[in-house]
Enzyme design. Structure first.
Site, PDB file in Angstrom:
ATOM      1  N   ASP A 164      79.032  -4.078 -84.843  1.00  0.00           N
ATOM      2  CA  ASP A 164      77.806  -4.620 -84.244  1.00  0.00           C
ATOM      3  C   ASP A 164      77.950  -4.564 -82.706  1.00  0.00           C
ATOM      4  OD1 ASP A 164      75.786  -6.693 -83.927  1.00  0.00           O
ATOM      5  OD2 ASP A 164      75.960  -6.807 -85.902  1.00  0.00           O
ATOM      6  N   HIS A 241      74.009 -10.857 -80.773  1.00  0.00           N
ATOM      7  CA  HIS A 241      73.933 -10.356 -82.418  1.00  0.00           C
ATOM      8  C   HIS A 241      75.141 -10.312 -83.054  1.00  0.00           C
ATOM      9  CE1 HIS A 241      72.564  -7.537 -85.647  1.00  0.00           C
ATOM     10  NE2 HIS A 241      71.483  -8.076 -85.322  1.00  0.00           N
ATOM     11  N   SER A 544      69.899  -8.853 -90.949  1.00  0.00           N
ATOM     12  CA  SER A 544      71.194  -8.666 -90.123  1.00  0.00           C
ATOM     13  C   SER A 544      71.868 -10.069 -90.632  1.00  0.00           C
ATOM     14  CB  SER A 544      70.807  -8.675 -88.755  1.00  0.00           C
ATOM     15  OG  SER A 544      70.366  -7.624 -88.140  1.00  0.00           O
TER      16      SER A 544
END
EC number: 3.4.21.-
Length: 761
Positions: A164, A241, A544
């Site tokens: 990520d 994220h 996600s």
């Protein structure tokens, strides 16, 4: 040529990309500034490793490149990565003619252009029955876990790999309080970099932290341009994220977390004592957010295989239709072949049909559902008429309460200091600089709102009621209260409107998604640089978020059943999933037309962790099954042999894709009748008897042979059965759905059945 660029059909079937949301290439990320302005980054894939010495493998890669470029120095300057752990290959700067020439080398399987793509909790675990949460968090306390959490020590010996945007290591969710020594099998490391000290920031929780930027930089002349790339040259997370997804999968216990008071509770991951290895391959680029280079992603996979992670959580997606030049799923195949489960996102391109991505049969593909939780905002009109509207986390109205005049934007009125009503069908106008306090936007249910908490979103029906009030009132007013938290009924889970849907457009006989998990308004830690973060936490939505939910569950299953294959664990999830909500309510699919969810919305259903721990039977798969898939998909013997690193021949006659041993049956073109086979492995009591229960799709007759499976001993745990499907439809039909369940009175092992009739003319 057989050994050069693969046939167009093969390339198309190989097309699985590695990052979520958009596939837009960035115009500023070019090879300009490189030694040859016509050079681009290519991945040269050579298949399985021929030997275990990474130094010899890297030397052979340099020799191949030197032979092409006729210069040792040019080969050194051109080389970006050598992939030497999970598979063999390299990334290099090449011209198109050089790429074509090296593709003709007898050892090369494929040459792949590098691509730049864009990146696509409190209540989760109680909702899924993975509880209770400990009441104390000191190292001396004994956590009162039960069931799967208790039986696996909360995953304390498991390692979750997260590919990520990196990690914010100071977050409390990465504390290692109470954790024992790092598992001895761990072969990875932490790498220091900008504002990231490996000794200081890694611990017994965050045991790995690497970063990959060479593929991205090579497309921009090799420069880390601070004006364009607003990020740290280290594993430190600038976008939030990666921190968010890692928290969901394996974050430690953090009590009293919330987002401006919403969703207050204890944040933790699915496997709260698991170890986390972060592989940063995605970077914060101005105007684009998180973007990733496929060459960098390949290297992250390569290292993760070497480091011996148990699961790879990659919140990724692809363009639809999938790009025929992207074969990044190959890296995932090599991970699965080494026993690493790769969990991937279904994508956020729903709710239309055939929007699903990550469709390879070795991937565990996850759709997103809502929780039994919502954050309603109360709208009270001047006539005391009240409406409650619920929005995605990205557009929650967190207050303070406002009371203003109310106007319709299309009316010729002064809007300064007022709340305005707009409809998306009338192309909302810019309100910048007009003094508007807030906006109520009535929109289609399938539209995903933009992250702007000055907007309150509602549907057309409520919007029309508000408009009628404005039209019939001399001085309309409105009071908007801050969102509150509501859990339990009537906030039952639904498949999210944005979650991508099947059927699979690449291999229609392979059901995707496999499973669904919560992915809407999920509270987890983020980077403090994430806009809107509150005390280091934020609510986010997307596949996600649902992907690491399943990743956390997978490492618990791996801890409980260390010898299970990735396919066995996927089967356990699919066959035990909830097809109604945990409270027994129907699961609907959000979108323009609300409907009951079907397998193309949520695969087997909503993941049920406790049931998955004891599935009774599993539909297992190994390398032989994947070979049969490749053969049925049109791969030639030479290509398969190089991927596997050993001589392989496809069976004659060619296997049917309908016979791939998936925990599902999907028949995309049934003309009259067809017979297929499945094999189940008993992982429950040695002596067991299972009976078939059939729910046939509309107009389809399903016949199972035998109808009873008798397991008598440990030596005979594997049995095969056949399923005959016969249609009574006289014209072409859409898909109809049913199921096949094997039950012993304790275990109900259910697989979804999807059938479409096609009549030959």
């Amino acid at each position: 040529m057989e050994n050069s660029f693969l046939s167009s059909k093969l390339v198309f079937l190989l097309a699985i990309a590695l990052v979520l949301f958009l596939n837009t290439e960035l115009s500023f990320l070019t090879a300009e500034g490189a030694s040859d302005s016509n050079s681009k980054v290519y991945i040269v894939y050579l298949g399985q490793r021929e030997h275990d010495d990474p130094e010899l493998l890297t030397a052979s890669h340099h020799q191949m490149l030197e032979s092409l470029l006729q210069s040792k120095e040019d080969a050194h300057n051109s080389m970006i990565y050598s992939y030497q752990h999970g598979f063999s290959g390299f990334a290099a700067l090449l011209t198109s003619s050089q790429a074509k020439k090296i593709s003709e080398h007898p050892e090369v399987i494929h040459v792949i252009p590098n691509r730049i793509l864009k990146l696509k909790t409190t209540r989760i675990w109680d909702h899924l029955g993975l509880s209770p949460i400990p009441t104390s968090f000191s190292s001396s306390s004994s956590a009162k876990a039960k069931g799967l959490l208790h039986n696996t020590s909360m995953g304390s010996e498991a390692i979750i790999g997260v590919v990520d945007s990196g990690i914010w290591p100071e977050s409390k969710v990465f504390n290692d309080q109470g954790l024992g020594p790092i598992p001895k099998r761990w072969r990875g490391k932490c790498r220091s970099g900008e504002k990231f000290n490996a000794t200081m920031h890694c611990n017994k929780k965050l045991i790995g932290a690497k970063y990959y930027q060479s593929g991205l930089l090579a497309m921009n002349g090799g420069k880390f341009n601070r004006i364009i790339i607003r990020d740290f040259k280290s594993n430190r997370d600038a976008t939030g994220h990666g921190t968010h997804t890692a928290t969901i999968a394996g974050g430690s216990f953090v009590p009293n977390a919330s987002f401006y008071g919403l969703a207050r509770g204890t944040v933790r991951g699915g496997a709260p004592r698991a170890r986390i290895a972060s592989y940063k391959a995605c970077w914060n680029v101005v105007g684009w957010g998180g973007i990733c280079s496929s060459a960098d992603m390949w290297k992250a996979y390569d290292d993760a295989i070497h480091d011996q992670v148990d699961v790879l959580s990659v919140s990724i997606g692809a363009s639809i239709p999938e790009d025929s030049e992207r074969v990044d799923f190959i890296a995932a195949f090599h991970a699965v072949a080494k026993g690493i489960t790769v969990v991937a996102a279904a994508g956020n391109d729903g709710s239309g049909a055939q929007t699903i991505c990550n469709v390879a049969p070795w991937l565990l593909t996850v759709a997103a559902t809502t929780l039994d939780r919502s954050f309603p905002t109360k709208i009270t009109l001047g006539n005391n008429q009240t409406f409650f509207v619920s929005n995605l986390a990205e557009s929650l109205f967190t207050g303070p309460e406002i009371s203003t005049g109310l106007a319709f934007l299309d009316d010729d009125v002064d809007v300064k200091g007022k709340t305005i009503l707009e409809f998306d069908s009338t192309h909302p106008s810019s309100i910048a600089g007009r003094g508007v306090v807030a906006v109520i936007l009535a929109k289609k249910p399938d539209d995903r709102p933009a992250p702007d908490n000055s907007y309150i979103f509602t549907d057309y029906e409520i919007g029309t009621h508000i408009l009628q009030y404005i039209r019939t009132t001399r001085s309309p007013t409105v009071r908007i209260s801050a969102a509150t938290t509501l859990t339990g009924q009537p906030a039952t889970p639904k498949v999210a409107a944005f979650s991508s849907r099947g059927p699979n457009s690449v291999s229609p006989a392979i059901l995707k998604p496999d499973i669904a998990a919560p992915g809407v308004s999920i509270l987890a830690a983020v980077s403090p640089l994430d806009p809107g973060a509150f005390n280091g936490f934020k609510l986010h939505s997307g596949t996600s978020m649902s992907t690491p939910v399943v990743s956390g569950i997978i490492v618990l299953l791996k801890s409980l059943h260390p010898k299970w294959s990735p396919a066995a664990m996927r089967s356990a999830l699919v066959t035990t999933a909830w097809r109604t909500s945990p409270s027994g309510e129907p699961i609907f699919a959000q979108g323009s037309n609300k409907k009951l969810a079907d397998p193309f919305d949520y695969g087997g259903g909503l993941v049920n962790p406790e049931k998955a721990a004891k599935p009774g039977l599993v539909y297992d798969m190994g390398i032989k099954d994947y070979i049969n898939y490749m053969c049925s998909a049109g791969y030639n013997d030479s290509s398969i042999s190089r991927v596997l690193g050993k001589k392989t021949k496809c069976p004659i006659p060619k296997p049917s894709m309908l016979d791939i041993n998936l925990p599902s049956i999907t028949i995309p073109n049934l003309e009259k009748e067809v017979t297929l086979t499945r094999t189940v492995t008993n992982v429950g009591p040695i002596k067991s008897v299972y009976r078939a229960v059939i729910e046939s799709p509309l107009g389809i007759t399903l016949t199972v042979n035998p109808t009873i499976l008798v397991f008598k001993s440990a030596a005979k745990r594997v049995l095969t059965f056949s399923v005959k499907a016969k249609t009574s439809h006289k014209v072409n039909s859409g898909y109809f759905f049913g199921s096949l369940t094997w039950t012993d009175g304790v275990h109900d092992v259910t697989i979804p059945v999807s059938v479409k009739t096609t009549i030959s003319m």
